[in-house]
Design an enzyme around this catalytic site. Structure first.
Site, PDB file in Angstrom:
ATOM      1  N   HIS A  97      35.875  38.847  45.116  1.00  0.00           N
ATOM      2  CA  HIS A  97      34.552  38.673  44.494  1.00  0.00           C
ATOM      3  C   HIS A  97      33.683  39.899  44.755  1.00  0.00           C
ATOM      4  O   HIS A  97      33.028  39.999  45.793  1.00  0.00           O
ATOM      5  CB  HIS A  97      33.893  37.412  45.083  1.00  0.00           C
ATOM      6  CG  HIS A  97      32.647  36.986  44.373  1.00  0.00           C
ATOM      7  ND1 HIS A  97      32.280  35.675  44.258  1.00  0.00           N
ATOM      8  CD2 HIS A  97      31.673  37.693  43.745  1.00  0.00           C
ATOM      9  CE1 HIS A  97      31.135  35.576  43.598  1.00  0.00           C
ATOM     10  NE2 HIS A  97      30.746  36.802  43.282  1.00  0.00           N
ATOM     11  N   HIS A 130      30.916  42.864  42.712  1.00  0.00           N
ATOM     12  CA  HIS A 130      30.150  43.274  41.543  1.00  0.00           C
ATOM     13  C   HIS A 130      30.065  44.794  41.542  1.00  0.00           C
ATOM     14  O   HIS A 130      29.415  45.368  42.408  1.00  0.00           O
ATOM     15  CB  HIS A 130      28.735  42.685  41.588  1.00  0.00           C
ATOM     16  CG  HIS A 130      28.705  41.189  41.608  1.00  0.00           C
ATOM     17  ND1 HIS A 130      28.648  40.427  40.467  1.00  0.00           N
ATOM     18  CD2 HIS A 130      28.745  40.297  42.639  1.00  0.00           C
ATOM     19  CE1 HIS A 130      28.639  39.140  40.779  1.00  0.00           C
ATOM     20  NE2 HIS A 130      28.701  39.032  42.097  1.00  0.00           N
ATOM     21  N   HIS A 175      30.392  29.680  40.064  1.00  0.00           N
ATOM     22  CA  HIS A 175      29.204  29.832  40.908  1.00  0.00           C
ATOM     23  C   HIS A 175      28.500  28.476  40.820  1.00  0.00           C
ATOM     24  O   HIS A 175      27.834  28.194  39.821  1.00  0.00           O
ATOM     25  CB  HIS A 175      28.347  30.981  40.365  1.00  0.00           C
ATOM     26  CG  HIS A 175      26.948  31.051  40.897  1.00  0.00           C
ATOM     27  ND1 HIS A 175      26.472  32.153  41.581  1.00  0.00           N
ATOM     28  CD2 HIS A 175      25.917  30.164  40.851  1.00  0.00           C
ATOM     29  CE1 HIS A 175      25.204  31.942  41.926  1.00  0.00           C
ATOM     30  NE2 HIS A 175      24.844  30.743  41.493  1.00  0.00           N
ATOM     31  N   ASN A 212      22.141  34.969  46.877  1.00  0.00           N
ATOM     32  CA  ASN A 212      22.307  33.657  46.264  1.00  0.00           C
ATOM     33  C   ASN A 212      23.800  33.322  46.203  1.00  0.00           C
ATOM     34  O   ASN A 212      24.553  34.053  45.572  1.00  0.00           O
ATOM     35  CB  ASN A 212      21.711  33.654  44.847  1.00  0.00           C
ATOM     36  CG  ASN A 212      21.694  32.258  44.257  1.00  0.00           C
ATOM     37  OD1 ASN A 212      21.782  31.269  44.994  1.00  0.00           O
ATOM     38  ND2 ASN A 212      21.612  32.151  42.947  1.00  0.00           N
ATOM     39  N   ASP A 232      31.432  38.940  47.920  1.00  0.00           N
ATOM     40  CA  ASP A 232      30.337  38.882  46.944  1.00  0.00           C
ATOM     41  C   ASP A 232      29.509  40.172  47.008  1.00  0.00           C
ATOM     42  O   ASP A 232      28.275  40.143  46.953  1.00  0.00           O
ATOM     43  CB  ASP A 232      29.457  37.641  47.182  1.00  0.00           C
ATOM     44  CG  ASP A 232      28.491  37.376  46.024  1.00  0.00           C
ATOM     45  OD1 ASP A 232      28.585  38.068  44.989  1.00  0.00           O
ATOM     46  OD2 ASP A 232      27.631  36.490  46.167  1.00  0.00           O
ATOM     47  N   GLY A 248      21.268  39.624  46.464  1.00  0.00           N
ATOM     48  CA  GLY A 248      22.551  40.307  46.653  1.00  0.00           C
ATOM     49  C   GLY A 248      22.657  41.108  47.936  1.00  0.00           C
ATOM     50  O   GLY A 248      21.678  41.681  48.429  1.00  0.00           O
TER      51      GLY A 248
HETATM   52 ZN   LIG Z   1      27.597  33.956  42.469  1.00  0.00          ZN
END
Ligand SMILES: [Zn+2]
Length: 436
Positions: free
Chosen positions: A73, A75, A191, A290, A317, A336
């Protein structure tokens, strides 16, 4: 694309001779001090090996070699927010943190919702010795209305779908996404959050939120989201993966679901295992994430769930944001935390062996993340492609965000003293090793 100065010193060797490391691979029940001979990216021999001409020889006495770690996970912000992270900088951050594989989430701008853009993203990663998997969006444009062309995306190598950043907008859409994914052998990564309940919350709803005067996100928002996902997975018979589970309530339901035979896997992040909402008390926006950092009872439940196997995966994340965006009021700052370059050190310092053995840890960062995506396992055995993480288990280091290869600095772990650090990786017939 060039390797941008190649800060890690990534290179190729036709013969690589790794000498004297402890080699641990739960998949092959290997735990031994031995040499590894790698030729043209393939493990030729494990055991005592003779050196040969033209080889690169690396002394790894006292060091650890494991199969390559995989972060399920992350980004990377490309396309759309290249000031926060690019596929190049994210890949380098992953390698620097000891990961040879990552799965990128689709909430870029534009979102990763069709085959063309998925191929483009994967292409951007080809200069790097990393396995970059794309988790495609569930809905077109992440609008929550219409499913993406799931079959076509699967033909382009996609094995997972998510509207992460948000839950799948409606139960109707989630049901159909699960049904199609099931037919295609893919998985939905949810999510899990009830958006009506989370409303405009910016922090976990509890005593700290009250003290700080900030609007809270109640735990039950996650519990409801998890329960919806579990019940629809059961109803459709499909497989569901729960992203970043953070609450004691949700964990109870995941445990219930597993006992019931619902096809569920779940991940937990290092920050939910190691921090609580108390960390937000200074209004440090690098603690804003989150799901939010929760209470101590939730943290303890996460640790217990990790130890007893209810949580299958540790994922970071990794959510980069530029300084300018995080340098605002707590309420306005984006959610984040970045994690690729701290996860391995945090796990070895604070989780292993206290909560789980090295073998169990490796299941959660090597085997299970790949299994969730339906990828072939990575094993240390003669004849296998070398896909390895090299670790100095005794290296003491201080988390210094300014030294990260990520373009962002939003970590709540700055200044933490850790023991255990990635010192190199090998994959795709290339390696790098940290100068010590
Ligand atoms: Zn998420």
């Amino acid at each position: 694309m060039e390797l941008e100065g190649n800060v890690l010193g990534i290179r190729q060797a036709s013969r690589l001779h790794l000498v004297g490391a402890r080699i641990v691979d739960p998949a092959t029940q290997l735990d031994t001090v031995a040499d590894l001979m790698i030729e043209n990216g393939v493990i030729r021999r494990i055991g005592s090996t003779e050196g040969g001409p033209g080889e690169e020889r690396i002394n790894l006495a006292g060091k650890l070699i494991t199969p390559g770690w995989f972060d399920l996970h992350v980004h990377f912000r490309e396309p759309g927010k290249e000031v926060a992270e690019t596929i190049a900088s994210g890949s380098l951050a992953a390698l620097n943190g000891g990961f040879t594989g990552v799965a990128v989430m689709p909430n870029t701008n534009p979102p990763l919702d069709h085959a063309g853009i998925v191929s483009w993203v994967k292409n951007q990663a080809t200069p790097f010795p990393i396995d970059l998997q794309v988790i495609a969006a569930v809905s077109k444009g992440r609008q929550g209305k219409e499913l993406v062309e799931m079959a076509e995306l699967c033909e382009h190598g996609v094995q997972a779908f998510s509207d992460d950043g948000s839950p799948v907008a409606s139960s109707w859409l989630l049901r159909h996404a699960l049904e199609y994914a099931n037919m295609l052998g893919a998985v939905i990564c949810e999510h899990a959050e009830d958006r009506d309940l989370a409303a405009n919350g910016v922090i976990h709803e509890g005593a700290v939120a009250t003290k700080l005067g900030l609007p809270g996100i109640p735990s039950v928002a996650e519990t409801l989201g998890v329960l919806r996902a579990l019940l629809l997975a059961e109803y459709t018979g499909a497989r569901i993966h729960l992203c970043h589970v953070s609450t004691a309530g949700a964990i109870e339901w995941v445990r219930w679901a597993k006992n019931r035979g619902i096809r569920v896997t779940a991940e937990v992040t290092p920050h939910h295992l190691l921090l609580t909402d108390e960390a937000c008390a200074t209004f440090d926006t690098s603690t804003k994430t989150n799901p939010p950092l929760r209470e101590e009872t939730d943290r303890q439940a996460c640790l217990e769930a990790l130890a007893d196997g209810t949580m299958d995966v540790i994922a970071t994340d990794h959510a980069p944001h530029p300084f300018e965006d995080k340098a605002s009021e707590f309420e306005q700052a984006p959610f984040g935390i970045i994690g690729l370059e701290t996860a391995l050190g945090l796990c070895l310092t604070h989780l292993c062996p206290r909560y789980l053995s090295l073998q169990k840890l490796l299941e959660k960062v090597v085997a299970m993340p790949r299994q969730v995506l339906g990828l072939p396992p990575v094993r240390i055995a003669e004849g296998e492609k070398a896909n390895l993480t090299m670790i100095d288990p005794d290296a003491k280091w201080t988390v210094a965000p300014e030294k990260f290869l990520s373009m962002s600095r939003n970590t709540p772990f700055a200044g933490w003293e850790l023991k255990g650090r990635a010192i190199g990786t090998i994959s795709h017939d290339r390696y790098w090793i940290r100068d010590s």
